[in-house]
Design a protein around this motif. Structure first.
Motif, PDB file in Angstrom:
ATOM      1  N   VAL A  26      -4.947   4.247   5.291  1.00 25.96           N
ATOM      2  CA  VAL A  26      -5.196   2.817   5.065  1.00 25.96           C
ATOM      3  C   VAL A  26      -6.680   2.517   5.229  1.00 25.96           C
ATOM      4  CG1 VAL A  26      -4.769   0.493   5.945  1.00 25.96           C
ATOM      5  CG2 VAL A  26      -2.871   2.094   5.704  1.00 25.96           C
ATOM      6  N   ALA A  27      -7.313   3.100   6.244  1.00 24.82           N
ATOM      7  CA  ALA A  27      -8.741   2.873   6.457  1.00 24.82           C
ATOM      8  C   ALA A  27      -9.569   3.356   5.264  1.00 24.82           C
ATOM      9  CB  ALA A  27      -9.199   3.586   7.731  1.00 24.82           C
ATOM     10  N   LEU A  28      -9.092   4.418   4.610  1.00 17.03           N
ATOM     11  CA  LEU A  28      -9.812   4.990   3.477  1.00 17.03           C
ATOM     12  C   LEU A  28      -9.860   4.028   2.293  1.00 17.03           C
ATOM     13  CD1 LEU A  28     -11.179   7.714   2.744  1.00 17.03           C
ATOM     14  CD2 LEU A  28      -8.997   8.427   1.753  1.00 17.03           C
ATOM     15  N   ILE A  29      -8.860   3.141   2.189  1.00 15.14           N
ATOM     16  CA  ILE A  29      -8.815   2.188   1.068  1.00 15.14           C
ATOM     17  C   ILE A  29      -8.960   0.748   1.560  1.00 15.14           C
ATOM     18  CG2 ILE A  29      -7.418   3.736  -0.361  1.00 15.14           C
ATOM     19  CD1 ILE A  29      -4.968   1.986   0.420  1.00 15.14           C
ATOM     20  N   GLY A  30      -9.564   0.595   2.729  1.00 18.29           N
ATOM     21  CA  GLY A  30      -9.649  -0.711   3.363  1.00 18.29           C
ATOM     22  C   GLY A  30     -10.419  -1.754   2.573  1.00 18.29           C
ATOM     23  N   ASP A  31     -11.252  -1.333   1.621  1.00 14.51           N
ATOM     24  CA  ASP A  31     -12.018  -2.285   0.810  1.00 14.51           C
ATOM     25  C   ASP A  31     -11.286  -2.683  -0.468  1.00 14.51           C
ATOM     26  OD1 ASP A  31     -12.205   0.268  -0.264  1.00 14.51           O
ATOM     27  OD2 ASP A  31     -14.238  -0.033  -1.028  1.00 14.51           O
ATOM     28  N   CYS A  32     -10.045  -2.238  -0.624  1.00 11.99           N
ATOM     29  CA  CYS A  32      -9.294  -2.503  -1.854  1.00 11.99           C
ATOM     30  C   CYS A  32      -8.392  -3.731  -1.703  1.00 11.99           C
ATOM     31  CB  CYS A  32      -8.444  -1.285  -2.235  1.00 11.99           C
ATOM     32  SG  CYS A  32      -9.432   0.180  -2.635  1.00 11.99           S
ATOM     33  N   ASP A  33      -8.066  -4.331  -2.836  1.00 13.23           N
ATOM     34  CA  ASP A  33      -7.169  -5.485  -2.862  1.00 13.23           C
ATOM     35  C   ASP A  33      -5.739  -5.085  -3.195  1.00 13.23           C
ATOM     36  OD1 ASP A  33      -9.356  -7.526  -2.621  1.00 13.23           O
ATOM     37  OD2 ASP A  33      -9.958  -6.623  -4.519  1.00 13.23           O
ATOM     38  N   LEU A  34      -5.595  -4.075  -4.043  1.00 12.24           N
ATOM     39  CA  LEU A  34      -4.288  -3.603  -4.486  1.00 12.24           C
ATOM     40  C   LEU A  34      -4.167  -2.105  -4.245  1.00 12.24           C
ATOM     41  CD1 LEU A  34      -3.935  -5.330  -7.993  1.00 12.24           C
ATOM     42  CD2 LEU A  34      -2.876  -6.059  -5.855  1.00 12.24           C
ATOM     43  N   LEU A  35      -2.946  -1.663  -4.009  1.00 15.84           N
ATOM     44  CA  LEU A  35      -2.642  -0.239  -3.909  1.00 15.84           C
ATOM     45  C   LEU A  35      -1.462   0.049  -4.814  1.00 15.84           C
ATOM     46  CD1 LEU A  35      -2.611   2.627  -2.598  1.00 15.84           C
ATOM     47  CD2 LEU A  35      -1.088   1.649  -0.855  1.00 15.84           C
ATOM     48  N   CYS A  36      -1.614   0.984  -5.746  1.00 14.22           N
ATOM     49  CA  CYS A  36      -0.522   1.374  -6.626  1.00 14.22           C
ATOM     50  C   CYS A  36      -0.070   2.783  -6.264  1.00 14.22           C
ATOM     51  CB  CYS A  36      -0.963   1.312  -8.090  1.00 14.22           C
ATOM     52  SG  CYS A  36       0.428   1.368  -9.236  1.00 14.22           S
ATOM     53  N   VAL A  37       1.220   2.941  -5.993  1.00 11.91           N
ATOM     54  CA  VAL A  37       1.764   4.213  -5.530  1.00 11.91           C
ATOM     55  C   VAL A  37       3.020   4.571  -6.316  1.00 11.91           C
ATOM     56  CG1 VAL A  37       0.912   3.828  -3.177  1.00 11.91           C
ATOM     57  CG2 VAL A  37       3.221   3.128  -3.769  1.00 11.91           C
ATOM     58  N   LEU A  38       3.352   5.844  -6.278  1.00 16.17           N
ATOM     59  CA  LEU A  38       4.633   6.264  -6.821  1.00 16.17           C
ATOM     60  C   LEU A  38       5.728   6.015  -5.787  1.00 16.17           C
ATOM     61  CD1 LEU A  38       5.654   7.618  -9.434  1.00 16.17           C
ATOM     62  CD2 LEU A  38       5.533   9.804  -8.231  1.00 16.17           C
ATOM     63  N   SER A  39       5.359   6.162  -4.511  1.00 14.65           N
ATOM     64  CA  SER A  39       6.320   5.963  -3.430  1.00 14.65           C
ATOM     65  C   SER A  39       5.550   5.723  -2.137  1.00 14.65           C
ATOM     66  CB  SER A  39       7.221   7.193  -3.299  1.00 14.65           C
ATOM     67  OG  SER A  39       8.157   7.040  -2.253  1.00 14.65           O
ATOM     68  N   ILE A  40       6.148   4.932  -1.235  1.00 12.06           N
ATOM     69  CA  ILE A  40       5.531   4.676   0.071  1.00 12.06           C
ATOM     70  C   ILE A  40       6.632   4.312   1.052  1.00 12.06           C
ATOM     71  CG2 ILE A  40       5.096   2.245  -0.477  1.00 12.06           C
ATOM     72  CD1 ILE A  40       2.530   2.454   1.226  1.00 12.06           C
ATOM     73  N   GLY A  41       6.529   4.817   2.271  1.00 14.70           N
ATOM     74  CA  GLY A  41       7.518   4.515   3.295  1.00 14.70           C
ATOM     75  C   GLY A  41       7.360   3.108   3.844  1.00 14.70           C
ATOM     76  N   GLY A  42       8.418   2.586   4.462  1.00 13.88           N
ATOM     77  CA  GLY A  42       8.411   1.233   4.982  1.00 13.88           C
ATOM     78  C   GLY A  42       7.326   0.960   6.008  1.00 13.88           C
ATOM     79  N   PRO A  43       7.189   1.788   7.058  1.00 18.95           N
ATOM     80  CA  PRO A  43       6.135   1.545   8.062  1.00 18.95           C
ATOM     81  C   PRO A  43       4.733   1.594   7.457  1.00 18.95           C
ATOM     82  CG  PRO A  43       7.798   3.030   8.928  1.00 18.95           C
ATOM     83  CD  PRO A  43       8.095   2.873   7.467  1.00 18.95           C
ATOM     84  N   ALA A  44       4.508   2.539   6.545  1.00 18.34           N
ATOM     85  CA  ALA A  44       3.191   2.637   5.907  1.00 18.34           C
ATOM     86  C   ALA A  44       2.923   1.413   5.043  1.00 18.34           C
ATOM     87  CB  ALA A  44       3.102   3.909   5.069  1.00 18.34           C
ATOM     88  N   ALA A  45       3.947   0.940   4.321  1.00 21.23           N
ATOM     89  CA  ALA A  45       3.788  -0.258   3.489  1.00 21.23           C
ATOM     90  C   ALA A  45       3.447  -1.467   4.354  1.00 21.23           C
ATOM     91  CB  ALA A  45       5.057  -0.512   2.693  1.00 21.23           C
TER      92      ALA A  45
END
Length: 237
Positions: free
Chosen positions: A160-179
């Protein structure tokens, strides 16, 4: 744990690449699952006969709840069908200065190969970062993701810190806690149902921005615009 050095090189490589495509699965864990399903020695012939059902039913059942699209992708990699994709050249970002694309937003995409959306948030090889407006979409950064083998079980914070400057995240899949962690960081996650090239996604986003975007996206764009004005002010001061 790393893949056993006694394995044929092509088999070891396929296992390592397939593990990257599965959520929170190390190559060592996938190796144990394959050994339980196929027995020793692991060979290309055995991998070619593997099925999604075999993966779901193997070992401790840790793959049973994984999205079918991800399992099919990993299975194709284990069979060597994705070797061309896996070796696809990493795209090169274009120059970008903060604030030079007015009314744009920043998008992160999870990727394992080329300029494709084909990664799970917790195990993708890299994040492709795009600056997107109604008239332009530009790849501005390629950020290698941290290796899950050296991180704790809860390794999403570093991603999350690696993309902290982003507004949107597009994924194929993501777990509930991470989301939840992504949302709490002010980033809006979007889950796509199928592996594919990123360009159609960018075109779709541009069309939405050019029209009447939904309230959540309009809010993100307004926040991004304020940040861009601030960046321009700091540059000229």
């Amino acid at each position: 744990m790393t893949v056993d050095n006694s394995l044929p090189r092509c088999v070891a490589l396929r296992i390592a690449l397939a593990a990257r495509q599965l959520p929170d699965t190390s190559s060592g864990q996938l190796l144990r699952i394959l050994l339980a399903a196929l027995d020793e020695p692991l060979t290309e012939i055995k991998l070619n006969g593997l099925t999604v059902k075999d993966l779901k039913n193997a070992a401790d059942g840790s793959l049973r709840e994984i999205d079918g699209a991800l399992l099919r992708q990993a299975l194709s990699t284990l069979k060597g069908e994705n070797e061309e994709d896996a070796s696809a050249q990493i795209p090169q970002p274009q120059p970008y200065r903060e604030g030079e694309m007015p009314h744009s937003i920043r998008l992160a995409c999870t990727s394992n190969s080329g300029e494709r959306l084909d990664g799970h948030f917790g195990s993708c090889a890299r994040f492709l970062i795009y600056q997107v407006s109604a008239t332009e979409a530009r790849l501005i950064a390629v950020r290698p993701a941290p290796n899950i083998a050296r991180l704790s079980v809860d390794h999403s914070a570093e991603r999350v810190a690696l993309i902290g400057d982003c507004d949107l995240l597009c994924v194929l899949s993501i777990g509930g806690p991470a989301a939840a962690r992504v949302v709490n960081s002010g980033i809006h996650p979007i889950k796509r149902g199928a592996i594919g090239d990123i360009q159609p996604l960018l075109t779709e986003l541009q069309q939405v921005l050019a029209g009447d975007p939904p309230p959540w996206l309009a809010k993100l764009r307004a926040r991004a615009a304020a940040e861009q004005r601030s960046a321009r002010a700091e540059t000229t001061s």
